[in-house]
Design an enzyme around this catalytic site. Structure first.
Site, PDB file in Angstrom:
ATOM      1  N   TYR A 132       0.858  -1.189   0.000  1.00 39.18           N
ATOM      2  CA  TYR A 132       0.000   0.000   0.000  1.00 39.18           C
ATOM      3  C   TYR A 132       0.888   1.231   0.000  1.00 39.18           C
ATOM      4  O   TYR A 132       1.828   1.322   0.790  1.00 39.18           O
ATOM      5  CB  TYR A 132      -0.897   0.002   1.243  1.00 39.18           C
ATOM      6  CG  TYR A 132      -1.839   1.179   1.327  1.00 39.18           C
ATOM      7  CD1 TYR A 132      -2.920   1.302   0.450  1.00 39.18           C
ATOM      8  CD2 TYR A 132      -1.654   2.181   2.283  1.00 39.18           C
ATOM      9  CE1 TYR A 132      -3.787   2.384   0.530  1.00 39.18           C
ATOM     10  CE2 TYR A 132      -2.522   3.265   2.365  1.00 39.18           C
ATOM     11  CZ  TYR A 132      -3.585   3.358   1.484  1.00 39.18           C
ATOM     12  OH  TYR A 132      -4.442   4.434   1.570  1.00 39.18           O
ATOM     13  N   ASP A 155       9.344   2.877  -0.063  1.00 36.65           N
ATOM     14  CA  ASP A 155       8.252   3.521   0.661  1.00 36.65           C
ATOM     15  C   ASP A 155       8.456   3.208   2.142  1.00 36.65           C
ATOM     16  O   ASP A 155       8.107   2.127   2.619  1.00 36.65           O
ATOM     17  CB  ASP A 155       6.904   3.009   0.159  1.00 36.65           C
ATOM     18  CG  ASP A 155       5.744   3.612   0.941  1.00 36.65           C
ATOM     19  OD1 ASP A 155       6.001   4.319   1.950  1.00 36.65           O
ATOM     20  OD2 ASP A 155       4.586   3.373   0.564  1.00 36.65           O
ATOM     21  N   LYS A 190       3.753   8.867   8.806  1.00 40.86           N
ATOM     22  CA  LYS A 190       3.561   8.244  10.118  1.00 40.86           C
ATOM     23  C   LYS A 190       4.534   8.777  11.188  1.00 40.86           C
ATOM     24  O   LYS A 190       4.356   9.899  11.638  1.00 40.86           O
ATOM     25  CB  LYS A 190       3.573   6.721   9.960  1.00 40.86           C
ATOM     26  CG  LYS A 190       2.413   6.312   9.024  1.00 40.86           C
ATOM     27  CD  LYS A 190       2.053   4.863   8.987  1.00 40.86           C
ATOM     28  CE  LYS A 190       0.729   4.684   8.266  1.00 40.86           C
ATOM     29  NZ  LYS A 190       0.783   4.019   6.976  1.00 40.86           N
TER      30      LYS A 190
HETATM   31  C1  LIG Z   1       0.148   4.475   5.613  1.00 41.07           C
HETATM   32  C2  LIG Z   1       0.950   4.255   4.412  1.00 41.07           C
HETATM   33  C3  LIG Z   1       0.901   5.123   3.310  1.00 41.07           C
HETATM   34  C4  LIG Z   1      -0.082   6.241   3.216  1.00 41.07           C
HETATM   35  O1  LIG Z   1       0.115   7.220   4.173  1.00 41.07           O
HETATM   36  P1  LIG Z   1      -1.106   8.218   4.554  1.00 41.07           P
HETATM   37  O2  LIG Z   1      -0.494   9.163   5.518  1.00 41.07           O
HETATM   38  O3  LIG Z   1      -2.169   7.343   5.136  1.00 41.07           O
HETATM   39  O4  LIG Z   1      -1.549   8.870   3.297  1.00 41.07           O
HETATM   40  C5  LIG Z   1       1.796   4.911   2.283  1.00 41.07           C
HETATM   41  N1  LIG Z   1       2.670   3.906   2.320  1.00 41.07           N
HETATM   42  C6  LIG Z   1       2.747   3.035   3.346  1.00 41.07           C
HETATM   43  C7  LIG Z   1       3.773   1.951   3.345  1.00 41.07           C
HETATM   44  C8  LIG Z   1       1.872   3.179   4.415  1.00 41.07           C
HETATM   45  O5  LIG Z   1       1.917   2.291   5.421  1.00 41.07           O
END
Ligand SMILES: *Cc1c(COP(=O)(O)O)cnc(C)c1O
Length: 428
Positions: free
Chosen positions: A144, A239, A267
């Site tokens: 994701y 990511d 995060k």
């Molecule tokens: C949570 C998450 C996102 C998206 O971040 P948001 O602040 O919710 O837009 C992207 N990549 C990873 C790996 C994530 O866990």
């Protein structure tokens, strides 16, 4: 434990908010039942609208790595709020934040602040496309990268939880430029890169996948991707929205010993405020406006309140690196305890863990990619989730999410969690 107030609030919320929530996984749809409405939190504990206390293993999906309402962050926010909550002009604080991050993280020469992980990943892809002049990207099934159009193809997290395969509203043109492979399948990625030689701008990957449970990269997988990107002139994007500042001060790059070209953060970087960032090697990041012509902007980017919250947390993690050892030891302790009670239960299970990310799968096979995560007994997970919640343990409401430990958790909390699991298994 009664949750009548949460039930009332959920009824009311659904009249004005789609599904009653502002982010889908919160709705408990896949595990059933009513989501808890949270009133406050302190340290490792959440308190719902009915006043029930829970041990929190979500940590706001990662950010609250030092626990909730962490005193230095609260104080910093209070102080900075009195200076105004936004200027729309540069501040020294943004430089300090960028310098701090560069000191902690490898391969980041230039870094741009945004307001979410989604924005960070969306912008990184645009930079890679602008830099290479190519259109296609490769992502992995069950990973994701936020809710931008390009990423909503075989995505993990809420999409996996709600079993959404394709998303209406994303045009065919956009999804055709997103190619997917199974996580940990290096040969498939190599084949795809040959098939689309000279067309692939970027490979984007969660270096430790946390949106289909916690899934570790197999030995050689990240090294192989790195080499492939070098050979084919592809921008390698880590990511690290989830892993950044969580697995190590330098994130997964440091923990796994792999260099990325671009890195995205979210995060933990905001200490609970809306912050994301993308950065990387100078020759690539130089395409970003106003240096280059890849446009990217944000009215609230680098917001002073968000910056001081993030800076305070990162600074603490940077100066007190023993925190990572403590978190590792606590998570290993939980792992051992859960292992013991699950083993005694005599039903198949798998526990995956790296650092302070851990997940339990009711599976008789190794969980190494989306298919093996999806074919676990996720009905059993639902029952386990509710049985734990009834005992005051707040796990992610989906088998497709990693648990996140925060350093406010005590060994007594971990013991309670292990003991609760023993009781729940007897009930299942
Ligand atoms: C949570 C998450 C996102 C998206 O971040 P948001 O602040 O919710 O837009 C992207 N990549 C990873 C790996 C994530 O866990």
């Amino acid at each position: 434990m009664t949750t009548n107030k949460s039930k009332e609030l959920f009824e009311r919320a659904q009249l004005s908010i789609p599904g009653g929530v502002n982010s889908p996984v919160r709705a408990f749809k896949s595990v059933g039942g009513t989501p808890l409405f949270i009133q406050k939190a302190k340290g490792a504990y959440l308190y719902d609208a009915d006043g029930n206390q829970y041990i929190d293993y979500i940590a706001s999906w990662g950010p609250m790595i030092l626990g909730h309402a962490y005193e230095p962050v609260v104080k910093a926010i209070q102080e900075y709020a009195t200076y105004s909550t936004s200027y729309g002009a540069p501040t020294e604080l943004e430089i300090r934040m960028a310098e701090l991050i560069k000191g902690m993280v490898p391969n980041v020469d230039l870094i741009r602040m945004v307001s979410s992980g989604t924005e960070a990943c969306m912008s990184a892809i645009r930079v890679a496309r602008g830099y290479t002049g190519r259109n296609k990207i490769i992502k992995f099934e069950g990973c994701y990268h936020g809710h931008a159009d390009s990423f909503l193809v075989k995505a993990g997290s809420g999409l996996a939880t709600l079993d959404i395969q394709t998303v209406p509203g994303v045009t065919g043109g956009v999804s055709n430029d997103t190619l997917t492979c199974a996580y940990n399948d290096l040969d498939a990625v190599k084949a795809l890169a040959q098939q689309h030689k000279g067309e692939i701008a970027a490979i984007i990957v969660e270096p430790v996948a946390g949106n289909m449970g916690c899934i570790l990269p197999q030995p050689g997988f990240m090294e192989g991707l790195r080499q492939l990107c070098d050979e084919e002139g592809i921008v390698f994007i880590f990511d690290e929205v989830m892993t950044g500042f969580r697995l190590a001060p330098g994130g997964a790059q440091e923990k796994l010993g792999i260099d990325a070209d671009l890195v995205t953060y979210g995060k933990v970087i905001g200490g609970g405020m809306p912050v994301g960032a993308f950065g990387g090697k100078r020759h690539i990041m130089e395409v970003v406006a106003p240096l280059g012509s890849v446009y990217q902007a944000g009215t609230l980017s680098g917001n002073p309140i968000a910056m001081i919250a993030g800076f305070t947390i990162l600074n603490e993690l940077n100066t007190n690196r023993g925190i990572y050892t403590e978190l590792d030891e606590k998570t290993a302790y939980l792992h051992r305890g859960l292992d013991e009670v699950l083993k005694a239960w005599c039903q198949p299970y798998v526990i995956n863990r790296l650092g302070s990310m851990i997940s339990v799968h009711f599976s008789d096979h190794a969980v190494t990619d989306f298919a093996s995560a999806a074919s676990a007994n996720n009905e059993r997970f639902k029952k386990y989730f509710h049985a734990m919640l009834n005992r005051g343990i707040y796990l992610p409401p989906s088998a497709f999410e990693s648990w996140f430990l925060n350093n406010a958790l005590s060994y007594a909390d971990l013991d309670r969690t292990i003991e609760a699991t023993r009781e729940c298994l007897a009930e299942l």
